[in-house]
Scaffold this active site. Sequence first.
Site, PDB file in Angstrom:
ATOM      1  N   GLN A 153       0.813  -1.221   0.000  1.00 61.01           N
ATOM      2  CA  GLN A 153       0.000   0.000   0.000  1.00 61.01           C
ATOM      3  C   GLN A 153       0.850   1.276   0.000  1.00 61.01           C
ATOM      4  O   GLN A 153       0.327   2.369  -0.176  1.00 61.01           O
ATOM      5  CB  GLN A 153      -0.914   0.034   1.230  1.00 61.01           C
ATOM      6  CG  GLN A 153      -2.121  -0.877   1.145  1.00 61.01           C
ATOM      7  CD  GLN A 153      -3.110  -0.479   0.044  1.00 61.01           C
ATOM      8  OE1 GLN A 153      -3.221   0.686  -0.316  1.00 61.01           O
ATOM      9  NE2 GLN A 153      -3.796  -1.448  -0.501  1.00 61.01           N
ATOM     10  N   CYS A 169     -15.012  -8.744   2.680  1.00 59.26           N
ATOM     11  CA  CYS A 169     -16.075  -9.396   3.434  1.00 59.26           C
ATOM     12  C   CYS A 169     -17.251  -9.640   2.503  1.00 59.26           C
ATOM     13  O   CYS A 169     -17.696  -8.746   1.789  1.00 59.26           O
ATOM     14  CB  CYS A 169     -16.429  -8.512   4.625  1.00 59.26           C
ATOM     15  SG  CYS A 169     -18.149  -8.373   5.047  1.00 59.26           S
TER      16      CYS A 169
HETATM   17  C1  LIG Z   1      -3.232  -5.562  -2.529  1.00 56.73           C
HETATM   18  C2  LIG Z   1      -2.388  -5.997  -1.374  1.00 56.73           C
HETATM   19  C3  LIG Z   1      -1.690  -7.217  -1.402  1.00 56.73           C
HETATM   20  C4  LIG Z   1      -1.827  -8.195  -2.532  1.00 56.73           C
HETATM   21  O1  LIG Z   1      -1.236  -7.723  -3.706  1.00 56.73           O
HETATM   22  P1  LIG Z   1      -1.675  -8.355  -5.111  1.00 56.73           P
HETATM   23  O2  LIG Z   1      -0.693  -7.794  -6.078  1.00 56.73           O
HETATM   24  O3  LIG Z   1      -3.076  -7.895  -5.358  1.00 56.73           O
HETATM   25  O4  LIG Z   1      -1.582  -9.823  -4.967  1.00 56.73           O
HETATM   26  C5  LIG Z   1      -0.898  -7.530  -0.328  1.00 56.73           C
HETATM   27  N1  LIG Z   1      -0.784  -6.704   0.719  1.00 56.73           N
HETATM   28  C6  LIG Z   1      -1.420  -5.525   0.782  1.00 56.73           C
HETATM   29  C7  LIG Z   1      -1.230  -4.652   1.956  1.00 56.73           C
HETATM   30  C8  LIG Z   1      -2.246  -5.136  -0.261  1.00 56.73           C
HETATM   31  O5  LIG Z   1      -2.896  -3.970  -0.197  1.00 56.73           O
END
Ligand SMILES: *Cc1c(COP(=O)(O)O)cnc(C)c1O
Length: 388
Positions: A184, A330
């Site tokens: 993020q 959810c």
């Molecule tokens: C979106 C997200 C993931 C997963 O990433 P993807 O590329 O969608 O597999 C992992 N950790 C966090 C904090 C995320 O926001």
Amino acid sequence: MLNQKVYLDFAATTPVDDRVMKAMLPYFREQFGNPSSIHSFGQQAEAAVEDARDTVAEGLNSRASEIVFTACGSESDNLAIRGAAIAARELRGANHILISPVEHHAISHTAEQLKHHYGFNLEYIPVDKFGMVNPNDVAMRIQPGTAVVSVIYANNEVGTINSISEIGKICRQRNIPFHSDAVQVTACLAMDMEALHVDMLSIGAHKFYGPKGVGALYLRDRTPFLPSQTGGGQESGLRAGTHNVPFIVGLAAAFKIAQEEREKRITHLLPLRNYLIEETLEMISDARLTGHPIERLPNHASFVFKDVDGNNLLMLLDVEGFACSSGSACRTGDPQPSNVLTAMGISSEWALGSLRITLGTQTTFKDLESFLRVLPKAVERCRDQTAR
Ligand SMILES: *Cc1c(COP(=O)(O)O)cnc(C)c1O
């Protein structure tokens, strides 16, 4: 005139930046070679992958040899936790995994699997009411037998930013590998692998205006590690599989733009976020901000509304043209409060009414003004329905 749809869910995914798209395109057709091939087609593709690696390494203040390209943020998380835990057990009999209770499922479900199917002991570090880990709680729980520690950099549901550097120092002093999920964070914040004292760090391109289906793991040199996906010797044997060249190029292009435009993004996002938070709390009764009021992502606003069905609220907002999220994955018909909100001590009468609004480079004040004209009424409608 029909309402234009307003996208306010940039923590779920972001659109691909035009410049990123342009950088990727040649690698689908003109320069389609396999980086593992000896001939000139292969060499060209390999050069593109290595350029991308240099870009990411430089941006993270790390070495090119420490960047492993993967297929997504989830894969980076899986690879990190499994790879470090199993290697630590083989090397020094370590059997203890320490994670926060506010990890993304890519970490928590992986750690739970390591517990239930591989015999690791899994311990959760407590968090405070903002979903933040106190570094002292890591210091108190870490043991010589700890195989790996993982703490999310910034939480996807509530936006709270953890003191990764402090936690990293503690792990480094004890010589225990430390991973952080920074998926993020990449769109808005700088990340320096030396300053953060991490051994592993996950990123995923589609959260920072790159394509879906590509990620990277920073893996500090000499971290004991067992690869998960075996096969060809790609990625120095750490992650087998023919490189997704266009997507890797796209990840690096998006990463570079994020770095170059970081200040600009923060300057754009912070006033919007603060406006949204202040107005929401002022206009709606029985509303609370979730996550830390200050140590939070600049594009992230998250709330709970008492006696509201969060899924219902999302549907009402969608009909009005606003795409938001409850913050957690959810499902409808199964109203379980999010485990992140529960870990923060939020009771279910509040936690079921969660709403996450995440802003992006395209978001305007006008978007938020029209959103704020709709939100209070939507919350009231949900409350009427709940009361009935
Ligand atoms: C979106 C997200 C993931 C997963 O990433 P993807 O590329 O969608 O597999 C992992 N950790 C966090 C904090 C995320 O926001």
